[in-house]
Design an enzyme around this catalytic site. Structure first.
Site, short mmCIF file in Angstrom:
data_model
loop_
_atom_site.label_atom_id
_atom_site.label_comp_id
_atom_site.label_asym_id
_atom_site.label_seq_id
_atom_site.Cartn_x
_atom_site.Cartn_y
_atom_site.Cartn_z
N GLU A 1 -1.92 26.11 1.93
CA GLU A 1 -0.57 26.30 1.42
C GLU A 1 0.40 26.17 2.59
O GLU A 1 0.17 26.75 3.65
CB GLU A 1 -0.41 27.69 0.78
CG GLU A 1 1.01 27.93 0.25
CD GLU A 1 1.20 29.32 -0.39
OE1 GLU A 1 0.21 30.02 -0.62
OE2 GLU A 1 2.37 29.67 -0.63
N GLN B 1 -13.06 37.08 -22.52
CA GLN B 1 -12.90 36.28 -23.74
C GLN B 1 -13.84 35.06 -23.75
O GLN B 1 -13.46 33.96 -24.11
CB GLN B 1 -11.45 35.82 -23.89
CG GLN B 1 -10.44 36.98 -23.87
CD GLN B 1 -9.04 36.51 -24.12
OE1 GLN B 1 -8.74 35.94 -25.19
NE2 GLN B 1 -8.17 36.72 -23.16
N ASP C 1 -7.16 27.90 0.85
CA ASP C 1 -6.19 28.58 1.75
C ASP C 1 -6.79 29.59 2.72
O ASP C 1 -6.18 30.64 2.98
CB ASP C 1 -5.09 29.26 0.91
CG ASP C 1 -4.30 28.27 0.06
OD1 ASP C 1 -4.61 27.08 0.11
OD2 ASP C 1 -3.38 28.72 -0.65
N VAL D 1 -8.71 32.54 -0.79
CA VAL D 1 -7.77 33.66 -0.90
C VAL D 1 -6.42 33.19 -1.42
O VAL D 1 -6.05 32.03 -1.22
CB VAL D 1 -7.59 34.35 0.47
CG1 VAL D 1 -8.88 34.97 0.93
CG2 VAL D 1 -7.04 33.40 1.53
N THR D 2 -5.66 34.10 -2.04
CA THR D 2 -6.14 35.39 -2.50
C THR D 2 -6.58 35.27 -3.96
O THR D 2 -6.09 34.40 -4.67
CB THR D 2 -5.05 36.50 -2.38
OG1 THR D 2 -3.91 36.11 -3.16
CG2 THR D 2 -4.62 36.69 -0.93
N LYS E 1 -0.73 21.74 0.02
CA LYS E 1 -0.03 22.07 -1.22
C LYS E 1 1.18 22.94 -0.94
O LYS E 1 1.11 23.86 -0.13
CB LYS E 1 -1.00 22.76 -2.19
CG LYS E 1 -1.55 24.09 -1.69
CD LYS E 1 -2.67 24.56 -2.60
CE LYS E 1 -3.18 25.95 -2.30
NZ LYS E 1 -2.27 27.04 -2.47
N CYS F 1 -3.47 32.42 -5.21
CA CYS F 1 -3.79 30.99 -5.17
C CYS F 1 -5.10 30.64 -5.87
O CYS F 1 -5.22 29.55 -6.44
CB CYS F 1 -3.75 30.48 -3.75
SG CYS F 1 -2.05 30.47 -3.11
N1 TIU Z 1 -2.99 31.43 -0.84
C1 TIU Z 1 -2.35 32.43 -1.45
O1 TIU Z 1 -2.96 33.19 -2.20
N2 TIU Z 1 -1.01 32.59 -1.17
C2 TIU Z 1 -0.35 33.80 -1.22
O2 TIU Z 1 0.84 33.87 -0.95
N3 TIU Z 1 -1.10 34.91 -1.52
C3 TIU Z 1 -0.70 36.21 -1.51
O3 TIU Z 1 -1.48 37.05 -1.95
N4 TIU Z 1 0.47 36.52 -1.00
#
Ligand code: TIU
Length: 226
Positions: free
Chosen positions: A76, A206, A28, A161-162, A133, A166
């Protein structure tokens, strides 16, 4: 393609990489998350906090292309008619613009719009896999699992990210499906630096409950040695 396997320095301990069954996965790295005017900013975030991941991702992408490692990009986003966007996701919170609303980079988080595209620095090359996705995880409602199995890929070098959203969701999905995930810390970022650190800590705790955490420098060094 490096011919011999490598022992990669990682946490909680070294992990063996068989390059022939390993893919680079970049999650993403879209304008909607990294640039002003996109989905990330509508949620109230300072999108400049994600910029640190671009350079390290670029190095990883260049190295993967050079040695012929499989590369998977994810995005996304939703269909223009929002048929794959749950109301619970669209109606969540109080963003300045909602998913599907027109913004300065086109409709927010909609496939085909400028904001949905991957940032120019990390733009997919011809032949690289791009997974669209609808969710936070890259396995939910996508062809990713079938595609990885068809190619015999069992290890994922995970960037993007993030970190806590995701990246973590995808790593957890991958772990349950039997994939070994190695998350490259400097190639990931979050709007919340503390969540970036916590997201990485949760993966490697862990004995590596979800996977391993390493760095782009460690992978690039291992590639050179192999
Ligand atoms: N790609 C992803 O992490 N989608 C998000 O919405 N991340 C946020 O941190 N909002």
């Amino acid at each position: 393609m490096p011919s011999k396997a490598s022992m990669l320095p990682a946490e909680p301990g070294p992990v063996e990489i068989d390059w022939g069954t390993t893919a680079l996965m970049i999650i993403d790295m879209q304008r909607d998350f990294l640039e002003p005017g996109g989905f990330g900013e509508t949620l109230g975030n300072d999108v400049s906090l994600l910029a640190s991941a671009v350079g390290p991702c670029r190095k990883m992408l260049a190295a993967a292309r050079e040695v012929g490692l499989a590369v998977i990009h994810t995005r996304e986003g939703h269909q223009p008619d929002l048929s794959d966007a749950p109301r619970a996701k669209i109606e969540r919170g109080a963003p300045s613009l909602r998913i599907g609303d027109p913004g300065p980079m086109g409709r927010i988080l909609i496939r085909g719009e400028p904001g949905h595209d991957i940032v120019p620095e990390l733009y997919p090359a011809a032949g690289e896999i791009v997974i669209d996705k609808p969710g936070k995880g890259a396995f939910y409602a996508t062809e990713l699992d079938a595609l990885l199995r068809a190619r015999g890929i069992g290890t994922l070098l995970v960037c993007g990210v993030t970190t806590e959203v995701c990246v973590n969701t995808t790593v957890r999905e991958a772990n349950d499906r039997g994939y070994r995930c190695i998350v490259l810390a400097d190639c990931c970022a979050s709007y919340f630096p503390a969540f970036h650190e916590a997201g990485l800590a949760m993966i490697k705790a862990q004995g590596g409950i979800f996977g391993w955490v390493s760095t782009s420098a460690a992978v690039l060094d291992a590639m050179r040695r192999a």
